[in-house]
Design a protein around this motif. Structure first.
Motif, PDB file in Angstrom:
ATOM      1  N   SER A 165       0.841  -1.197   0.000  1.00 36.62           N
ATOM      2  CA  SER A 165       0.000   0.000   0.000  1.00 36.62           C
ATOM      3  C   SER A 165       0.880   1.252   0.000  1.00 36.62           C
ATOM      4  N   LEU A 166       0.292   2.371  -0.390  1.00 35.33           N
ATOM      5  CA  LEU A 166       1.037   3.623  -0.468  1.00 35.33           C
ATOM      6  C   LEU A 166       0.279   4.737   0.236  1.00 35.33           C
ATOM      7  N   SER A 167       1.022   5.743   0.683  1.00 40.63           N
ATOM      8  CA  SER A 167       0.425   6.920   1.316  1.00 40.63           C
ATOM      9  C   SER A 167       1.086   8.179   0.788  1.00 40.63           C
ATOM     10  N   LEU A 168       0.298   9.234   0.728  1.00 41.21           N
ATOM     11  CA  LEU A 168       0.830  10.542   0.375  1.00 41.21           C
ATOM     12  C   LEU A 168       1.274  11.207   1.674  1.00 41.21           C
ATOM     13  N   ILE A 169       2.549  11.545   1.757  1.00 38.73           N
ATOM     14  CA  ILE A 169       3.085  12.103   2.999  1.00 38.73           C
ATOM     15  C   ILE A 169       3.516  13.553   2.822  1.00 38.73           C
ATOM     16  N   ALA A 170       3.477  14.283   3.927  1.00 40.26           N
ATOM     17  CA  ALA A 170       3.868  15.689   3.943  1.00 40.26           C
ATOM     18  C   ALA A 170       4.797  15.927   5.130  1.00 40.26           C
ATOM     19  N   PRO A 171       5.615  16.966   5.069  1.00 43.08           N
ATOM     20  CA  PRO A 171       6.501  17.266   6.194  1.00 43.08           C
ATOM     21  C   PRO A 171       5.732  17.802   7.397  1.00 43.08           C
ATOM     22  N   ARG A 172       6.306  17.647   8.582  1.00 42.87           N
ATOM     23  CA  ARG A 172       5.704  18.199   9.788  1.00 42.87           C
ATOM     24  C   ARG A 172       6.300  19.554  10.149  1.00 42.87           C
ATOM     25  N   VAL A 173       7.417  19.886   9.509  1.00 47.72           N
ATOM     26  CA  VAL A 173       8.013  21.200   9.771  1.00 47.72           C
ATOM     27  C   VAL A 173       7.250  22.271   8.996  1.00 47.72           C
ATOM     28  N   ALA A 174       7.302  23.499   9.465  1.00 44.50           N
ATOM     29  CA  ALA A 174       6.666  24.607   8.757  1.00 44.50           C
ATOM     30  C   ALA A 174       7.427  24.884   7.463  1.00 44.50           C
ATOM     31  N   CYS A 175       6.701  24.872   6.363  1.00 45.12           N
ATOM     32  CA  CYS A 175       7.323  25.089   5.055  1.00 45.12           C
ATOM     33  C   CYS A 175       6.233  25.489   4.060  1.00 45.12           C
ATOM     34  N   VAL A 176       6.627  25.735   2.827  1.00 46.28           N
ATOM     35  CA  VAL A 176       5.676  26.135   1.791  1.00 46.28           C
ATOM     36  C   VAL A 176       4.601  25.061   1.612  1.00 46.28           C
ATOM     37  N   CYS A 237      10.784  19.818   1.778  1.00 45.93           N
ATOM     38  CA  CYS A 237      10.912  20.154   0.357  1.00 45.93           C
ATOM     39  C   CYS A 237       9.610  19.966  -0.420  1.00 45.93           C
ATOM     40  N   GLY A 238       8.706  19.131   0.084  1.00 43.29           N
ATOM     41  CA  GLY A 238       7.460  18.897  -0.631  1.00 43.29           C
ATOM     42  C   GLY A 238       6.757  17.654  -0.115  1.00 43.29           C
ATOM     43  N   VAL A 239       5.773  17.170  -0.890  1.00 40.20           N
ATOM     44  CA  VAL A 239       5.030  15.967  -0.536  1.00 40.20           C
ATOM     45  C   VAL A 239       5.429  14.848  -1.486  1.00 40.20           C
ATOM     46  N   ALA A 240       5.118  13.603  -1.089  1.00 39.76           N
ATOM     47  CA  ALA A 240       5.490  12.463  -1.923  1.00 39.76           C
ATOM     48  C   ALA A 240       4.567  11.293  -1.650  1.00 39.76           C
ATOM     49  N   LEU A 241       4.392  10.458  -2.659  1.00 39.02           N
ATOM     50  CA  LEU A 241       3.641   9.212  -2.512  1.00 39.02           C
ATOM     51  C   LEU A 241       4.653   8.082  -2.389  1.00 39.02           C
ATOM     52  N   LEU A 242       4.627   7.392  -1.240  1.00 36.43           N
ATOM     53  CA  LEU A 242       5.613   6.348  -0.984  1.00 36.43           C
ATOM     54  C   LEU A 242       4.952   5.082  -0.438  1.00 36.43           C
ATOM     55  N   PRO A 243       5.602   3.930  -0.628  1.00 41.46           N
ATOM     56  CA  PRO A 243       5.096   2.693  -0.023  1.00 41.46           C
ATOM     57  C   PRO A 243       5.059   2.817   1.498  1.00 41.46           C
ATOM     58  N   ASP A 244       3.999   2.312   2.100  1.00 38.24           N
ATOM     59  CA  ASP A 244       3.864   2.393   3.561  1.00 38.24           C
ATOM     60  C   ASP A 244       4.987   1.657   4.280  1.00 38.24           C
ATOM     61  N   VAL A 245       5.512   0.588   3.671  1.00 36.76           N
ATOM     62  CA  VAL A 245       6.585  -0.157   4.306  1.00 36.76           C
ATOM     63  C   VAL A 245       7.848   0.697   4.417  1.00 36.76           C
ATOM     64  N   VAL A 246       8.065   1.574   3.451  1.00 36.79           N
ATOM     65  CA  VAL A 246       9.218   2.486   3.501  1.00 36.79           C
ATOM     66  C   VAL A 246       9.025   3.511   4.617  1.00 36.79           C
ATOM     67  N   ILE A 247       7.803   4.061   4.679  1.00 36.48           N
ATOM     68  CA  ILE A 247       7.503   5.077   5.703  1.00 36.48           C
ATOM     69  C   ILE A 247       7.632   4.471   7.094  1.00 36.48           C
ATOM     70  N   LYS A 248       7.042   3.305   7.291  1.00 40.38           N
ATOM     71  CA  LYS A 248       7.036   2.657   8.607  1.00 40.38           C
ATOM     72  C   LYS A 248       8.437   2.328   9.094  1.00 40.38           C
ATOM     73  N   ASN A 249       9.297   1.871   8.203  1.00 41.24           N
ATOM     74  CA  ASN A 249      10.634   1.427   8.600  1.00 41.24           C
ATOM     75  C   ASN A 249      11.687   2.520   8.563  1.00 41.24           C
ATOM     76  N   SER A 250      11.305   3.726   8.168  1.00 45.12           N
ATOM     77  CA  SER A 250      12.281   4.813   8.097  1.00 45.12           C
ATOM     78  C   SER A 250      12.607   5.352   9.487  1.00 45.12           C
TER      79      SER A 250
END
Length: 295
Positions: A165-176, A237-250
């Motif tokens: 599965s994949l998720s669209l992720i965004a940064p938690r820091v204040a940015c554009v 730097c922006g948002v990205a669509l990534l595999p959930d397994v990558v996000i979880k294990n990062s």
């Protein structure tokens, strides 16, 4: 010319560096150079164009590469067949996968395989998962963990082991990006995206953009490798669509947030790909048989 010559030649085509190939094959660069020159004299044609910066195959070198790959493969299969009839299975098996897959999916496969065939040496290379299919096609690896491409080459077999599965992720820091995401409705045309160069994740984000009718997305960067994309999102730097397994294990998973999407993103199949002709190898065949017990 012998099989050792073919092995050295194939190694040099991968490294494109005389010093690296010489060191990894326990010889001096001058000895390696003489060995290549002897092969070229025997063929009557140069195999490489070389200068101080690069080593490139000539037209003859490209043709000889196909010959060398096929004959080295046949020699390797023959040796393995002899071993399989006379003793316990042994030899070298080359695998390729992403950094994340090396600890998320590969261990459970290798654990079973190593328990059954302890004398087999595993040579593992990690890198951009989008290149996995190409690496198997070019015989740089016997097998690779890969996302199933939309069009699987006819020369390959693919054994699914998981749905990703994949998720669209965004940064938690204040940015554009985070400022723009607070607008209602969100103007996706203005949101900076970080995209993989190619591969299943790139195909899914392209499909999502088309569904959202975003013809010209604002692309901040294209990156090879999902782990690098995670870092860029975390930095704002922006948002990205990534595999959930990558996000979880990062290790920086706490520095990003998953966004709720009104248009769901379809998962993709993760599996092992192999050249059909490579299944004649006892090592590859043994590994392939283990996969049925994984999923």
């Amino acid at each position: 010319m012998n099989f050792t010559d073919l092995k050295i030649f194939l190694h040099l085509t991968q490294t494109q560096n005389f010093s690296k190939t010489a060191a990894q094959n326990h010889m001096s660069p001058s000895t390696l150079s003489r060995q290549i020159q002897r092969m070229e004299e025997e063929l009557g044609q140069p195999l490489f164009l070389r200068d101080n910066r690069q080593v490139i195959l000539t037209e003859t070198g490209v043709k000889f590469l196909t010959f060398a790959q096929q004959n080295w493969h046949n020699w390797d299969v023959f040796k393995q067949q002899l071993r399989s009839t006379s003793q316990e299975l042994s030899g070298e098996l080359k695998l390729f996968c992403s950094v994340t897959a090396a600890y998320s999916h590969l261990p459970q496969i290798l654990e079973k395989f190593r328990a059954r065939y302890p004398k087999v040496e595993i040579q593992l290379t990690t890198g951009d998962p989008a290149l996995a299919v190409q690496i198997v096609e070019e015989k740089q690896a016997d097998l690779a963990l890969a996302g199933r491409p939309l069009n699987l080459p006819h020369s390959l077999e693919f054994q699914p082991i998981d749905d990703i599965s994949l998720s669209l992720i965004a940064p938690r820091v204040a940015c554009v990006a985070t400022q723009l995401l607070q607008h209602d409705p969100i103007d996706w045309q203005q949101i900076p995206f970080i995209l993989p160069v190619e591969g299943p994740a790139r195909q899914r984000i392209d499909e999502w953009l088309r569904h959202k009718k975003i013809k010209h997305p604002k692309i901040y960067a294209t990156v090879s490798g999902h782990e690098g994309i995670m870092s860029m999102v975390a930095l704002g730097c922006g948002v990205a669509l990534l595999p959930d397994v990558v996000i979880k294990n990062s290790p920086i998973s706490t520095q990003v947030s998953s966004l709720n999407l009104d248009v769901p993103v379809a998962p993709f199949e993760l599996g092992i790909c192999v050249q059909k002709q490579s299944l004649a190898s006892p090592l590859v065949k043994a590994f392939w048989s283990m996969l049925k017990k994984v999923r």
